[in-house]
Design a protein around this motif. Structure first.
Motif, PDB file in Angstrom:
ATOM      1  N   TRP A 155      13.242   0.694   5.841  1.00  0.00           N
ATOM      2  CA  TRP A 155      11.833   1.032   6.050  1.00  0.00           C
ATOM      3  C   TRP A 155      11.101  -0.009   6.892  1.00  0.00           C
ATOM      4  CZ3 TRP A 155      12.338   5.741   5.067  1.00  0.00           C
ATOM      5  CH2 TRP A 155      13.056   6.192   3.958  1.00  0.00           C
ATOM      6  N   MET A 156      11.452  -1.266   6.743  1.00  0.00           N
ATOM      7  CA  MET A 156      10.768  -2.303   7.513  1.00  0.00           C
ATOM      8  C   MET A 156      10.995  -2.109   9.015  1.00  0.00           C
ATOM      9  SD  MET A 156      11.199  -6.434   7.251  1.00  0.00           S
ATOM     10  CE  MET A 156      12.730  -6.444   8.188  1.00  0.00           C
TER      11      MET A 156
ATOM     12  N   ARG B  16       0.942  13.702  -2.117  1.00  0.00           N
ATOM     13  CA  ARG B  16       1.478  12.333  -2.025  1.00  0.00           C
ATOM     14  C   ARG B  16       0.333  11.316  -1.955  1.00  0.00           C
ATOM     15  NH1 ARG B  16       6.474   9.858  -0.422  1.00  0.00           N
ATOM     16  NH2 ARG B  16       6.372   7.922  -1.602  1.00  0.00           N
ATOM     17  N   VAL B  17      -0.710  11.644  -1.188  1.00  0.00           N
ATOM     18  CA  VAL B  17      -1.868  10.749  -1.091  1.00  0.00           C
ATOM     19  C   VAL B  17      -2.524  10.586  -2.455  1.00  0.00           C
ATOM     20  CG1 VAL B  17      -4.206  10.521  -0.153  1.00  0.00           C
ATOM     21  CG2 VAL B  17      -2.318  11.185   1.350  1.00  0.00           C
ATOM     22  N   ALA B  18      -2.665  11.694  -3.181  1.00  0.00           N
ATOM     23  CA  ALA B  18      -3.281  11.625  -4.514  1.00  0.00           C
ATOM     24  C   ALA B  18      -2.467  10.717  -5.434  1.00  0.00           C
ATOM     25  CB  ALA B  18      -3.389  13.035  -5.105  1.00  0.00           C
ATOM     26  N   GLY B  19      -1.151  10.846  -5.356  1.00  0.00           N
ATOM     27  CA  GLY B  19      -0.274   9.998  -6.171  1.00  0.00           C
ATOM     28  C   GLY B  19      -0.406   8.526  -5.799  1.00  0.00           C
ATOM     29  N   LEU B  20      -0.495   8.244  -4.514  1.00  0.00           N
ATOM     30  CA  LEU B  20      -0.627   6.852  -4.048  1.00  0.00           C
ATOM     31  C   LEU B  20      -1.965   6.276  -4.490  1.00  0.00           C
ATOM     32  CD1 LEU B  20       0.883   7.328  -0.492  1.00  0.00           C
ATOM     33  CD2 LEU B  20       1.807   5.789  -2.239  1.00  0.00           C
ATOM     34  N   ARG B  21      -3.009   7.109  -4.451  1.00  0.00           N
ATOM     35  CA  ARG B  21      -4.322   6.632  -4.888  1.00  0.00           C
ATOM     36  C   ARG B  21      -4.296   6.269  -6.388  1.00  0.00           C
ATOM     37  NH1 ARG B  21      -8.331   6.627  -1.654  1.00  0.00           N
ATOM     38  NH2 ARG B  21      -8.470   7.906   0.236  1.00  0.00           N
ATOM     39  N   ARG B  22      -3.585   7.057  -7.160  1.00  0.00           N
ATOM     40  CA  ARG B  22      -3.470   6.749  -8.599  1.00  0.00           C
ATOM     41  C   ARG B  22      -2.728   5.431  -8.799  1.00  0.00           C
ATOM     42  NH1 ARG B  22      -2.769  12.381  -8.956  1.00  0.00           N
ATOM     43  NH2 ARG B  22      -0.483  12.211  -8.928  1.00  0.00           N
ATOM     44  N   GLU B  23      -1.712   5.182  -7.952  1.00  0.00           N
ATOM     45  CA  GLU B  23      -0.947   3.931  -8.058  1.00  0.00           C
ATOM     46  C   GLU B  23      -1.827   2.730  -7.761  1.00  0.00           C
ATOM     47  OE1 GLU B  23       2.488   4.006  -5.548  1.00  0.00           O
ATOM     48  OE2 GLU B  23       3.180   5.929  -6.361  1.00  0.00           O
TER      49      GLU B  23
ATOM     50  N   ALA C 275       6.883   5.752   5.249  1.00  0.00           N
ATOM     51  CA  ALA C 275       7.688   4.520   5.233  1.00  0.00           C
ATOM     52  C   ALA C 275       6.932   3.405   4.517  1.00  0.00           C
ATOM     53  CB  ALA C 275       8.045   4.114   6.658  1.00  0.00           C
ATOM     54  N   HIS C 276       5.626   3.303   4.771  1.00  0.00           N
ATOM     55  CA  HIS C 276       4.817   2.310   4.051  1.00  0.00           C
ATOM     56  C   HIS C 276       4.881   2.568   2.544  1.00  0.00           C
ATOM     57  CE1 HIS C 276       3.036  -0.257   7.025  1.00  0.00           C
ATOM     58  NE2 HIS C 276       2.452   0.724   7.693  1.00  0.00           N
ATOM     59  N   ALA C 277       4.828   3.832   2.151  1.00  0.00           N
ATOM     60  CA  ALA C 277       4.896   4.174   0.726  1.00  0.00           C
ATOM     61  C   ALA C 277       6.220   3.704   0.133  1.00  0.00           C
ATOM     62  CB  ALA C 277       4.719   5.678   0.540  1.00  0.00           C
ATOM     63  N   GLU C 278       7.309   3.895   0.877  1.00  0.00           N
ATOM     64  CA  GLU C 278       8.617   3.442   0.408  1.00  0.00           C
ATOM     65  C   GLU C 278       8.654   1.928   0.227  1.00  0.00           C
ATOM     66  OE1 GLU C 278      11.102   5.163  -0.591  1.00  0.00           O
ATOM     67  OE2 GLU C 278      10.676   7.182   0.141  1.00  0.00           O
TER      68      GLU C 278
ATOM     69  N   ALA D 239      -1.945   1.059   0.213  1.00  0.00           N
ATOM     70  CA  ALA D 239      -3.186   1.191   0.989  1.00  0.00           C
ATOM     71  C   ALA D 239      -2.886   1.606   2.425  1.00  0.00           C
ATOM     72  CB  ALA D 239      -3.961  -0.128   0.966  1.00  0.00           C
ATOM     73  N   LEU D 240      -1.878   0.984   3.039  1.00  0.00           N
ATOM     74  CA  LEU D 240      -1.505   1.334   4.416  1.00  0.00           C
ATOM     75  C   LEU D 240      -0.979   2.762   4.470  1.00  0.00           C
ATOM     76  CD1 LEU D 240       0.257  -2.000   5.480  1.00  0.00           C
ATOM     77  CD2 LEU D 240      -1.966  -1.149   6.276  1.00  0.00           C
ATOM     78  N   ALA D 241      -0.205   3.134   3.453  1.00  0.00           N
ATOM     79  CA  ALA D 241       0.343   4.494   3.404  1.00  0.00           C
ATOM     80  C   ALA D 241      -0.780   5.522   3.342  1.00  0.00           C
ATOM     81  CB  ALA D 241       1.270   4.635   2.196  1.00  0.00           C
ATOM     82  N   VAL D 242      -1.762   5.280   2.477  1.00  0.00           N
ATOM     83  CA  VAL D 242      -2.880   6.221   2.339  1.00  0.00           C
ATOM     84  C   VAL D 242      -3.645   6.343   3.659  1.00  0.00           C
ATOM     85  CG1 VAL D 242      -5.143   6.552   1.249  1.00  0.00           C
ATOM     86  CG2 VAL D 242      -3.144   5.987  -0.155  1.00  0.00           C
ATOM     87  N   ASP D 243      -3.899   5.223   4.322  1.00  0.00           N
ATOM     88  CA  ASP D 243      -4.619   5.262   5.610  1.00  0.00           C
ATOM     89  C   ASP D 243      -3.902   6.161   6.613  1.00  0.00           C
ATOM     90  OD1 ASP D 243      -6.588   3.610   4.717  1.00  0.00           O
ATOM     91  OD2 ASP D 243      -5.840   1.807   5.708  1.00  0.00           O
ATOM     92  N   ASP D 244      -2.586   5.963   6.743  1.00  0.00           N
ATOM     93  CA  ASP D 244      -1.829   6.743   7.724  1.00  0.00           C
ATOM     94  C   ASP D 244      -1.747   8.221   7.335  1.00  0.00           C
ATOM     95  OD1 ASP D 244      -1.301   4.801   9.592  1.00  0.00           O
ATOM     96  OD2 ASP D 244       0.694   4.319   8.850  1.00  0.00           O
TER      97      ASP D 244
END
Length: 291
Positions: free
Chosen positions: A222-223, A282-289, A249-252, A257-262
């Motif tokens: 991912w990097m 997926r965004v909703a799940g990331l926001r909960r995290e 990839a950011h989520a992985e 925060a970067l994942a949600v922005d993208d």
């Protein structure tokens, strides 16, 4: 330009990052420096790479090639001399033993090993072809990058993996699996010539980067994938699906925060995409995290 220090304060003048330098190279489609932009892709993996050295190595090959060709040689003779020099004398060719090695996309490595994939070999071959006065262009043929040269008596299409010149029949045969899988048969038949249009330099760099992207995605690296995505978005700022892929990839990587922005950027712009509901979940799940 390096870092300067003055009275203990860091100067505002400092070298651009490799991504900033890439951004300058691909800023305009006018006089797009294909070879240098392609070579710069390797700087993510080889941060100390001297791009001018890579360009100089290609210039040296061109000088060697020019010494072989009479000044008044017709185009067909120039093409034959180039192919003899590139594919036979120097033994450039496809890396059939390790096709998915990322090094196959890095011109500094390809110049050293003489092994690459179609598109990296094509970029080097085209630079030499244009240097000896041939009208050579890249072709984003489905599944297999090609090069073509316009000669007085017609067009020659060459497979940069092997140096083989391909007839219309051979090209049509190579195209058949792609057309079948895409439903482009019978009423949807597309003329062969449409697949042989010259690719703009920006499209060539995008294809190089997407090849690397698939290699890194398959390896779940991912990097490195994010580094490639950063370049793709500099190159193609309106390619909204690339925001999605960088966000995933950011989520992985755990960069919520970067994942949600993208991913939100993707959702705002990709109105008709089939995966909008999946990405929104997926965004909703990331926001909960994050909370």
């Amino acid at each position: 330009m390096g870092l300067n220090y003055n009275s203990g304060m860091r100067s505002v003048f400092q070298a651009p990052t490799s991504l900033e330098y890439f951004s300058m190279l691909v800023d305009s489609d006018e006089d797009f420096p294909l070879l240098e932009a392609a070579a710069s892709v390797a700087q993510d993996e080889y941060p100390d790479l001297d791009l001018q050295q890579v360009l100089g190595d290609v210039d040296q090959l061109l000088a060697r090639l020019k010494r072989r060709i009479p000044a008044d040689a017709p185009a067909l003779q120039r093409l034959r001399s180039l192919n003899q020099f590139f594919f036979r004398d120097l033994s450039f060719g496809g890396n059939i033993n390790d096709y998915c090695d990322p090094d196959n996309s890095y011109l500094n490595v390809v110049l050293r090993t003489r092994r690459g994939i179609q598109i990296s070999l094509a970029v080097l071959w085209m630079e030499l072809a244009q240097g000896i006065g041939l009208h050579a262009r890249g072709v984003c043929f489905p599944g297999h990058f090609m090069v073509k040269v316009n000669l007085p008596k017609g067009q020659v299409v060459i497979d940069p993996f092997t140096g083989q010149s391909l007839s219309r029949e051979e090209l049509a045969e190579r195209l058949e699996p792609y057309k079948r899988s895409s439903g482009l048969v019978d009423d949807f038949e597309v003329p062969l010539g449409l697949y042989l249009q010259a690719a703009p330099p920006r499209d060539i760099i995008a294809r190089m980067l997407r090849n690397l992207k698939e290699v890194h995605r398959a390896q779940e690296d991912w990097m490195r994938l994010i580094a490639v995505q950063n370049r793709l978005l500099v190159l193609l700022p309106d390619a909204w699906s690339e925001y999605r892929d960088r966000g995933l990839a950011h989520a992985e990587q755990g960069h919520s925060a970067l994942a949600v922005d993208d991913l939100e950027t993707y959702l705002v712009h990709a109105h008709d995409a089939l995966d909008i509901d999946v990405i929104a979940d997926r965004v909703a799940g990331l926001r909960r995290e994050k909370h």
